[in-house]
Structure formats: C-alpha cells, structure tokens
Design a protein around this motif. Structure first.
Motif, short mmCIF file in Angstrom:
data_model
loop_
_atom_site.label_atom_id
_atom_site.label_comp_id
_atom_site.label_asym_id
_atom_site.label_seq_id
_atom_site.Cartn_x
_atom_site.Cartn_y
_atom_site.Cartn_z
N ASP A 1 28.93 63.67 25.47
CA ASP A 1 27.98 62.58 24.79
C ASP A 1 27.66 60.91 25.59
O ASP A 1 26.03 60.49 25.10
CB ASP A 1 29.72 61.62 23.95
N ARG A 2 28.00 60.71 26.57
CA ARG A 2 27.12 59.79 26.71
C ARG A 2 25.99 59.66 28.39
O ARG A 2 25.11 59.31 28.60
CB ARG A 2 28.44 58.89 27.71
N VAL A 3 26.60 61.02 28.68
CA VAL A 3 25.52 61.55 29.92
C VAL A 3 24.57 61.96 29.30
O VAL A 3 22.82 62.37 29.87
CB VAL A 3 26.22 62.37 30.77
N LEU A 4 24.53 63.74 28.87
CA LEU A 4 23.84 64.72 28.41
C LEU A 4 22.99 64.20 26.87
O LEU A 4 21.71 64.54 27.17
CB LEU A 4 24.19 65.73 28.37
N LYS A 5 23.05 63.29 26.06
CA LYS A 5 22.72 63.66 25.02
C LYS A 5 22.66 61.69 25.37
O LYS A 5 21.54 61.63 24.18
CB LYS A 5 23.99 63.50 23.69
N SER A 6 22.06 61.09 25.82
CA SER A 6 21.67 59.71 26.77
C SER A 6 20.50 59.74 26.77
O SER A 6 19.10 60.39 26.82
CB SER A 6 22.14 59.44 28.05
N GLN A 7 20.37 58.56 25.89
CA GLN A 7 18.35 57.70 24.91
C GLN A 7 17.85 57.76 26.32
O GLN A 7 16.40 58.17 26.71
CB GLN A 7 18.00 57.26 25.14
N LYS A 8 18.68 57.31 28.00
CA LYS A 8 18.11 56.98 28.75
C LYS A 8 18.51 57.75 30.03
O LYS A 8 19.11 58.42 29.81
CB LYS A 8 18.80 55.38 29.13
N PRO A 9 17.33 57.70 31.48
CA PRO A 9 17.95 58.81 32.29
C PRO A 9 19.68 57.86 32.58
O PRO A 9 19.95 57.00 32.76
CB PRO A 9 17.23 58.04 33.41
N VAL A 10 20.40 58.87 33.42
CA VAL A 10 21.68 58.60 33.86
C VAL A 10 22.02 58.89 34.77
O VAL A 10 21.29 60.31 35.36
CB VAL A 10 22.24 59.45 33.25
N VAL A 11 22.54 58.13 36.02
CA VAL A 11 22.53 58.88 37.34
C VAL A 11 24.46 59.20 37.52
O VAL A 11 24.85 57.87 37.22
CB VAL A 11 22.82 57.72 38.76
#
Length: 174
Positions: free
Chosen positions: A79-89
C-alpha cells in the motif's frame, strides 16, 4: 522508542489524575499557544478551545518523520511503497548492523531536504525476510529507489551525503 514509552505512560494514568480544574488563563498565554491544536481525551473534556490550548501541548513530528515510515508487513509495503504516487527510497537495514545505524539518519536527513517529493520506507530484514528475499537483499544496508512500484536504482553499503544527494536527485529529478 522513548516517545512510545512516554505515550504509554500517559495512557496508563487514569484521566482523573490528569484533569486539573482550570481558571481562565491569562491572555498572553492564550496568544502564545493559539497555534496549538488539541487531540487528547483530556483536552476534549475541557470547556473551551482557549482552555484546551492553554492546558496542553501537542505531540508533533518533524518533517523527517512525516516522510519516513517503518514498514509493518507485506500489505503495508504494498500500500505505502508499491502503490505510492511519489518515489520511495526503501532502506533495508538490521538492528545489529553498524553501518545501518550511520546510514539511516543520514538518509532520513537527505530525504527531509527533498521537502515531500520523495518518501522513505524502512524495512528491518530480521522482521521482513520475505521482502528482503523478494528484492534480493544479500547485504545490509541496501537502499532501493522505487518509482511507480518498480526498482529504478539501488546501492549497497554506506554513502556520504553528496552521494546520497546525487542518488535522490536522480530519483526525483531536477
């Protein structure tokens, strides 16, 4: 950790021990605390907004902690990483890892400098071995850059601030 312990301590004290009858606070105090908001049970039980603001101080977090979060489980990662609209480190780390203890705060600081353009997820490999295996993490610290659910960049080991800044600029763009 200390914040969690303090919060648990406050939650364990009965409300009647926390409640204090309030008189009308001085106007100078009200002007200083007018920007505060109130979210606790104690505050909601107070009669007026001014009394609430004068009686409490909110717990707040810095920008670092709003952009950084610990992954709780596989669904949370989805939910929070793979579906994020923003890039995620994604920082794969371990409690026993010395370099992780150096890189983690350094990376959080650099993510905070991005002012919300990138998020940081922290994954403890001892708690989430399935994620570590899925992303082929063989050493810690390992940092992945994900955009739209796909890995676009990766590094293993400790980096200095200049290298981290270049890594994040490549992920976020100019």
């Amino acid at each position: 950790m200390a914040q969690k312990l303090l919060l648990r301590l406050f939650q364990s004290v009965p409300l009647k021990h926390l409640s204090v009858p309030l008189r009308s606070p001085p106007s100078s105090l009200l002007s200083r605390v007018s920007a505060l908001s109130c979210h606790t049970v104690l505050c909601r039980s107070l009669p007026t907004t001014a009394a609430r603001a004068a009686a409490t101080r909110t717990f707040s977090t810095t920008q670092v902690f709003r952009d950084t979060f610990n992954v709780q489980d596989g669904d949370d990662f989805q939910d929070r990483v793979l579906k994020s609209q923003k890039p995620v480190v994604v920082d794969f780390h371990a409690q026993w890892c010395g370099p992780c203890k150096i890189l983690g705060p350094r990376l959080e600081k650099m993510v905070a400098k991005q002012k919300g353009r990138v998020l940081m997820a922290k994954v403890d490999i001892d708690d989430h071995t399935d994620l570590a295996l899925e992303y082929e993490v063989s050493a810690v610290p390992t940092v992945l850059a994900l955009k739209n659910g796909s890995v676009v960049d990766k590094f293993v080991g400790i980096k200095d601030e200049d290298q981290l800044e270049a890594f994040l600029k490549k992920l976020v763009g100019p």
